[in-house]
Scaffold this active site. Structure first.
Site, PDB file in Angstrom:
ATOM      1  N   ASP A  82       0.837  -1.203   0.000  1.00  0.00           N
ATOM      2  CA  ASP A  82       0.000   0.000   0.000  1.00  0.00           C
ATOM      3  C   ASP A  82       0.866   1.244   0.000  1.00  0.00           C
ATOM      4  O   ASP A  82       2.084   1.194   0.197  1.00  0.00           O
ATOM      5  CB  ASP A  82      -1.039  -0.004   1.132  1.00  0.00           C
ATOM      6  CG  ASP A  82      -0.445   0.175   2.511  1.00  0.00           C
ATOM      7  OD1 ASP A  82       0.776   0.421   2.621  1.00  0.00           O
ATOM      8  OD2 ASP A  82      -1.202   0.084   3.485  1.00  0.00           O
TER       9      ASP A  82
ATOM     10  N   ASN B 266      -3.961  12.924  -0.093  1.00  0.00           N
ATOM     11  CA  ASN B 266      -5.338  13.450  -0.101  1.00  0.00           C
ATOM     12  C   ASN B 266      -5.411  14.837   0.518  1.00  0.00           C
ATOM     13  O   ASN B 266      -6.136  15.705   0.038  1.00  0.00           O
ATOM     14  CB  ASN B 266      -6.267  12.497   0.645  1.00  0.00           C
ATOM     15  CG  ASN B 266      -6.717  11.326  -0.207  1.00  0.00           C
ATOM     16  OD1 ASN B 266      -6.882  11.460  -1.416  1.00  0.00           O
ATOM     17  ND2 ASN B 266      -6.901  10.178   0.410  1.00  0.00           N
TER      18      ASN B 266
ATOM     19  N   HIS C  22      -9.216  14.848  -2.801  1.00  0.00           N
ATOM     20  CA  HIS C  22      -9.582  13.481  -3.159  1.00  0.00           C
ATOM     21  C   HIS C  22      -9.404  13.205  -4.647  1.00  0.00           C
ATOM     22  O   HIS C  22      -9.113  12.075  -5.048  1.00  0.00           O
ATOM     23  CB  HIS C  22     -11.013  13.200  -2.724  1.00  0.00           C
ATOM     24  CG  HIS C  22     -11.161  13.080  -1.228  1.00  0.00           C
ATOM     25  ND1 HIS C  22     -10.651  12.020  -0.513  1.00  0.00           N
ATOM     26  CD2 HIS C  22     -11.734  13.896  -0.315  1.00  0.00           C
ATOM     27  CE1 HIS C  22     -10.913  12.178   0.764  1.00  0.00           C
ATOM     28  NE2 HIS C  22     -11.563  13.310   0.912  1.00  0.00           N
TER      29      HIS C  22
ATOM     30  N   ASP D  56      -7.363  10.132  -6.097  1.00  0.00           N
ATOM     31  CA  ASP D  56      -7.869   9.210  -7.116  1.00  0.00           C
ATOM     32  C   ASP D  56      -6.890   9.103  -8.288  1.00  0.00           C
ATOM     33  O   ASP D  56      -6.633   8.013  -8.814  1.00  0.00           O
ATOM     34  CB  ASP D  56      -9.224   9.684  -7.637  1.00  0.00           C
ATOM     35  CG  ASP D  56     -10.333   9.511  -6.613  1.00  0.00           C
ATOM     36  OD1 ASP D  56     -10.117   8.814  -5.606  1.00  0.00           O
ATOM     37  OD2 ASP D  56     -11.418  10.089  -6.819  1.00  0.00           O
TER      38      ASP D  56
ATOM     39  N   GLU E 245      -6.087   2.211  -0.510  1.00  0.00           N
ATOM     40  CA  GLU E 245      -4.796   2.393  -1.193  1.00  0.00           C
ATOM     41  C   GLU E 245      -3.967   1.114  -1.163  1.00  0.00           C
ATOM     42  O   GLU E 245      -2.754   1.140  -1.370  1.00  0.00           O
ATOM     43  CB  GLU E 245      -4.011   3.539  -0.558  1.00  0.00           C
ATOM     44  CG  GLU E 245      -3.513   3.300   0.855  1.00  0.00           C
ATOM     45  CD  GLU E 245      -4.498   3.726   1.928  1.00  0.00           C
ATOM     46  OE1 GLU E 245      -4.045   4.006   3.054  1.00  0.00           O
ATOM     47  OE2 GLU E 245      -5.710   3.773   1.655  1.00  0.00           O
TER      48      GLU E 245
END
Length: 260
Positions: A137, A145, A150, A154, A180
């Site tokens: 991760d 973020n 956000h 993304d 993630e």
């Protein structure tokens, strides 16, 4: 998921606004995002000056003619344009695809990953062949973020998936496990082979030039590796737990590293 929108002569608007014929409740979608309308040579989609763009087959467009099978991305939502001879059959095939593919990153999802691991564990036990799993991760993803919003987060997930996909063999499976966190199941791969692949992934991500809205940023990942040589008692959950424990150790040891 699974909604179907027949297209006719009248133009339709896709967007977040209440006046849109296809209303999309997604923070990444503009109030009036895109328009689909019929022209002499078929249906065309046009971007309406949206904040985050309109994409056909992952290419940003101002306007484009839609061909049978094209994918249209509006924000985080994926649509498929069907105009072939057997729309009903294609529609149901697409619904199945949506159940096994992560909509944001377009790699496989957790459901399909666990099914794949179950099958490969059975094969590994039957033939006493190696099977490896890499779980990883993003380090300090909350900071991405916080800094980029956000939408930036993304973008980072999509870009990371694209970077890793370049290293995935046809017989292996790359999936988004959740948030993630990602997983890569490697068939016929020893522990040392999996560690080597994990190191290549770690390096390729650390060296990749991420950039969102002209703002460059860096990402690193921590990776945990687990392997079996054909243990008949091992389950998918057990293999995941082994990889997750090593991932946790990688984070405790300082992140941006591989533990096996």
């Amino acid at each position: 998921m699974g909604s179907r929108y027949p297209l006719h002569d009248d133009a339709i608007i896709l967007g977040r606004g209440e006046e849109s014929a296809i209303q999309i409740q997604d923070h990444s979608v503009s109030r009036k995002h895109a328009r689909i309308e019929l022209a002499t040579d078929g249906f065309h989609v046009s971007d309406l000056g949206s904040t985050n763009g309109t994409f056909v087959n992952d290419k940003q467009i101002d306007t484009a003619r839609l061909s049978d099978g094209d994918y249209l991305r509006i924000g985080n939502c994926i649509y498929r344009f069907l105009a072939g001879g057997n729309v009903e059959s294609e529609y149901h095939e697409e619904i199945y695809r949506l159940t096994i593919i992560d909509g944001l990153t377009q790699v496989h999802n957790q459901r399909y990953l666990l099914e794949f691991i179950d099958r490969e564990l059975a094969r590994s036990a039957r033939h006493q062949r190696p099977l490896a799993l890499i779980l990883f991760d993003i380090d300090f993803f909350k900071g991405v973020n916080d800094d980029l919003g956000h939408l930036g987060g993304d973008f980072a997930l999509r870009e990371l998936a694209a970077v890793v996909n370049k290293t995935v063999r046809r017989e292996d499976l790359f999936a988004r496990y959740g948030g993630e966190e990602f997983a890569l199941c490697l068939v016929e791969t020893t522990q040392q082979g999996a560690v080597d692949i994990a190191e290549r992934i770690r390096t390729s991500i650390a060296e990749h030039p991420f950039c969102f809205e002209n703002r460059p940023f860096n990402i690193t990942v921590s990776l945990g590796v687990a392997c079996t040589s054909g243990d008949a008692t091992l389950t998918a959950a057990g293999l995941m737990r082994m990889a997750d424990d090593n991932l946790y150790q990688a984070k405790r040891a300082g992140r941006n590293r591989v533990v096996s």
